[in-house]
Each structure stands twice: as structure tokens, then as C-alpha cells.
Design an enzyme around this catalytic site. Structure first.
Site, PDB file in Angstrom:
ATOM      1  N   SER A 178     -36.126 -12.428 -19.416  1.00 21.41           N
ATOM      2  CA  SER A 178     -36.936 -12.893 -20.854  1.00 21.41           C
ATOM      3  C   SER A 178     -38.255 -13.291 -19.967  1.00 21.41           C
ATOM      4  O   SER A 178     -39.245 -14.037 -20.870  1.00 21.41           O
ATOM      5  CB  SER A 178     -36.355 -14.169 -21.612  1.00 21.41           C
ATOM      6  N   HIS A 205     -37.508  -5.861 -21.793  1.00 22.07           N
ATOM      7  CA  HIS A 205     -37.703  -7.012 -22.000  1.00 22.07           C
ATOM      8  C   HIS A 205     -36.526  -6.567 -23.794  1.00 22.07           C
ATOM      9  O   HIS A 205     -37.440  -5.979 -24.518  1.00 22.07           O
ATOM     10  CB  HIS A 205     -38.335  -8.045 -21.935  1.00 22.07           C
ATOM     11  N   GLU A 260     -39.681  -4.982 -25.085  1.00 26.81           N
ATOM     12  CA  GLU A 260     -41.709  -5.237 -24.260  1.00 26.81           C
ATOM     13  C   GLU A 260     -41.444  -4.897 -22.759  1.00 26.81           C
ATOM     14  O   GLU A 260     -40.277  -5.338 -21.503  1.00 26.81           O
ATOM     15  CB  GLU A 260     -41.226  -6.933 -24.194  1.00 26.81           C
ATOM     16  N   ASN A 263     -42.400 -14.315 -25.171  1.00 25.99           N
ATOM     17  CA  ASN A 263     -42.475 -16.155 -24.824  1.00 25.99           C
ATOM     18  C   ASN A 263     -43.410 -16.928 -24.336  1.00 25.99           C
ATOM     19  O   ASN A 263     -43.024 -18.393 -24.562  1.00 25.99           O
ATOM     20  CB  ASN A 263     -41.005 -15.946 -23.885  1.00 25.99           C
TER      21      ASN A 263
END
Ligand code: CAA
Length: 283
Positions: A119, A140, A152, A190
Site C-alpha cells: 500500500s 494495489h 492502483e 494513500n
């Protein structure tokens, strides 16, 4: 060329979700974990999700059992020799991931792509730990994997166009929408999400509001499907902390400092849903 044999390493929430979605799309999957009990829990979770799909009439019982039959579970990492692509979804710790990638690099045939569900860890650095940096890429997935449409896709500095194309194709086959970004701490998802969660924790830490009030404000005021603290509990507070640490170290900017309360919860073992307690208590 379409991937026919996928291996997922790590049978936690993310790994089992990835395995299930890939098998539902018709791919043969090897799900590996060194912990046999984690594999059993993963299999039960996948079977439960499949049963719910059948109950809702979205998939026949026959399709469901064919889907589950496409998943082989094993504790043997050497099964990686059979895979055309590996997606690793082990614990979010750099040393552990580097160790695993070096091991996979030795076991897998040269054409095998090594994708990481990290992540926030740098894909370029993960790639450099292998002799196939061109075949290392970030994939991801979002939690819960069976529900969230996004993948992602993160290109490291050395990731080849060929690897990128194969991964985009697999993500689409799995019914996901891949969005490509370049390697950077926290990628996009993130880098944007975690500072919001961290700020929500600061609101509790500073006594501005209770967790319930913070979550209600974001749900009712901004139409978020769940509040940031309930989401933190879903993601895992240890994962949230390690992502904030990656952002803090990667950018060297104090705006990414993890809230002391987040750190304290992790020290207490209050990791969210998976440990039964985080900002909320789970039965
Ligand atoms: N596995 C499979 N299916 C699940 C599930 C799970 N773990 N959790 C929920 N579902 C399914 C339910 O079965 C239900 O399906 P139907 O519509 O077919 O009935 C559907 O999802 C909706 O579930 P619920 O009705 O129980 O609850 P909800 O409407 O509140 O939705 C939610 C739950 C999908 C989790 C929603 O609250 C949501 O979207 N939350 C935000 C999730 C999010 O932001 N995820 C990204 C986290 S960040 C991340 O993952 C990246 C990282 O690196 C940290």
C-alpha cells in the site's frame, strides 16, 4: 498473453480477496501462506463469500464450486515455480517483502511477473532486490477486494511496458478498473487517504470530538460510505501507522507525522477489526 496461472502469496484479508476475484474471472490460482491456519480461514472466507453470491442469485452453485476448485492452497513457497504471475500480499513490512521477493526471484522462471499489493512501499526498491526489476510492479487492491472496483497500478522506475500491459490486462479481466501511477511514497490513494485518517485520529487525541462524532461528520457531511475511523479499523491500525511512517520518512515533511494516539493503539494491540478492538469494539 493472458495469465493462466496466478499465485497469491499471503492469505490475509487482501490475499484471499485477490485469489477469490481472480478465480471468479476464470484464472487458476495458487494461494500460498506459511501459516496453514491462515489458509484455512482464507478458504472459509472465500467459500462464505461465494455462498452469499449464490444466495443472491448472482452466480450459480455450479459456477461457485468451479470457482473454488480453481483455487489450490499450499504452505509450500516452491509452488511459485508453476506461476506466470505472483501477487504478494504479505505483511506490510519492507524487510519481509524484500526477503520474499528475493526468494521468489530464485524460484520462479524468468518470465514470471512479481507484483506487489503493497500500500505504500517503493516499487523501485522492491524491484531492485531482484534480478528482474523490469518484471516488478505494484498492483494495489482496495479493501474489501471483492467490492472495490479500483486497482492502483504502480510502475517502478525499471518496470517494462510489457509487464505493465500484462498487469493492466489481468486487472481488467478480474473486473477491476486499473489506474496507473508512478512510484512515489503512498502512491496517490494513500497519500491522499491516510493524512485524512491521521487527522481524524488527531481530532480524537486532542479531545475535539469522539470517534462516533468524527465519523458521523464525514459520513453525513461529505457522503463518505464510512467514517475515517471506522475505515481505519477496516484497513488495520498497524497498516495505517506504517503507511504514515512511509509518508513521513519519504517526504521528510512534518505534515505526515503519525498521531501519537494511532501509535499507542498499535502498541496496545488495538489493531481494528482484525484484533476485535480499534476505535470501535467488534464482537
Ligand atoms: N467481502 C465481500 N463482500 C463484502 C465485504 C467483504 N469483506 N464487505 C461488504 N461486502 C459486500 C456486502 O456483501 C454487500 O453486498 P451486496 O450489495 O451484494 O449486498 C456490499 O458489499 C455492501 O455491504 P454492506 O451492505 O454490508 O455495507 P455497506 O453498504 O456499508 O458497504 C463497504 C460496506 C463496501 C465496506 C462500504 O462501507 C465502503 O465502500 N467503505 C469504504 C471502503 C474503502 O474506502 N475502502 C478502501 C480502503 S483503502 C485501501 O484498501 C487501501 C490501502 O492500502 C489502505
Amino acid at each position: 498473453m493472458a495469465i493462466r496461472m496466478l499465485m497469491v502469496v499471503g492469505a490475509g484479508q487482501m490475499g484471499s480477496g485477490i485469489a477469490q476475484v481472480a478465480a471468479a474471472a476464470g484464472t487458476e490460482v495458487i494461494l500460498q501462506d506459511r501459516d496453514a491456519q491462515a489458509l484455512q480461514r482464507a478458504y472459509d472466507r472465500m467459500a462464505q463469500n461465494a455462498a452469499r453470491e449464490a444466495e443472491k442469485g448472482r452466480r450459480s452453485a455450479e459456477d461457485n464450486s468451479a470457482m473454488l476448485n480453481r483455487i489450490v492452497v499450499t504452505t509450500d513457497i516452491k509452488a511459485a515455480a508453476q506461476a506466470e504471475m505472483i501477487i504478494e500480499a504479505i505483511v506490510e513490512q519492507k524487510e519481509e517483502k524484500l526477503k520474499l521477493l528475493r526468494q521468489l526471484d530464485r524460484i520462479c522462471p524468468p518470465r514470471t511477473i512479481l507484483a506487489s499489493n503493497t500500500s505504500s512501499l517503493p516499487i523501485t526498491e522492491l524491484g531492485a532486490a531482484t534480478y528482474r526489476a523490469d518484471k516488478v510492479i505494484g498492483m494495489h487492491f482496495m479493501n474489501p477486494v471483492p467490492v472495490m472496483p479500483l486497482v492502483e497500478v504502480v510502475r517502478g522506475l525499471a518496470t517494462s511496458d510489457e509487464t505493465y500491459d500484462e498487469v493492466m490486462e489481468l486487472a481488467a479481466l478480474m473486473g477491476k478498473t486499473p489506474v496507473a501511477v508512478n512510484d512515489c511514497p503512498g502512491f496517490v490513494s494513500n497519500r491522499v487517504l491516510l493524512p485524512m485518517i491521521n487527522e481524524a485520529v488527531f481530532c480524537v487525541y486532542e479531545g475535539v470530538a469522539t470517534p462516533e462524532a468524527v465519523d458521523r461528520i464525514l459520513k453525513l457531511g461529505m457522503n463518505h460510505p464510512m467514517g475515517p475511523l471506522a475505515l481505519a479499523d477496516l484497513i488495520g491500525l498497524d497498516t495505517c501507522l506504517s503507511i504514515m511512517e512511509v509518508l513521513h520518512e519519504g517526504f521528510g515533511d512534518s505534515k505526515y507525522r503519525p498521531c501519537p494516539l494511532l501509535r499507542q493503539y498499535v502498541q496496545a494491540g488495538w489493531l481494528g477489526r482484525k484484533s476485535g478492538r480499534g476505535f470501535y469494539i467488534y464482537e
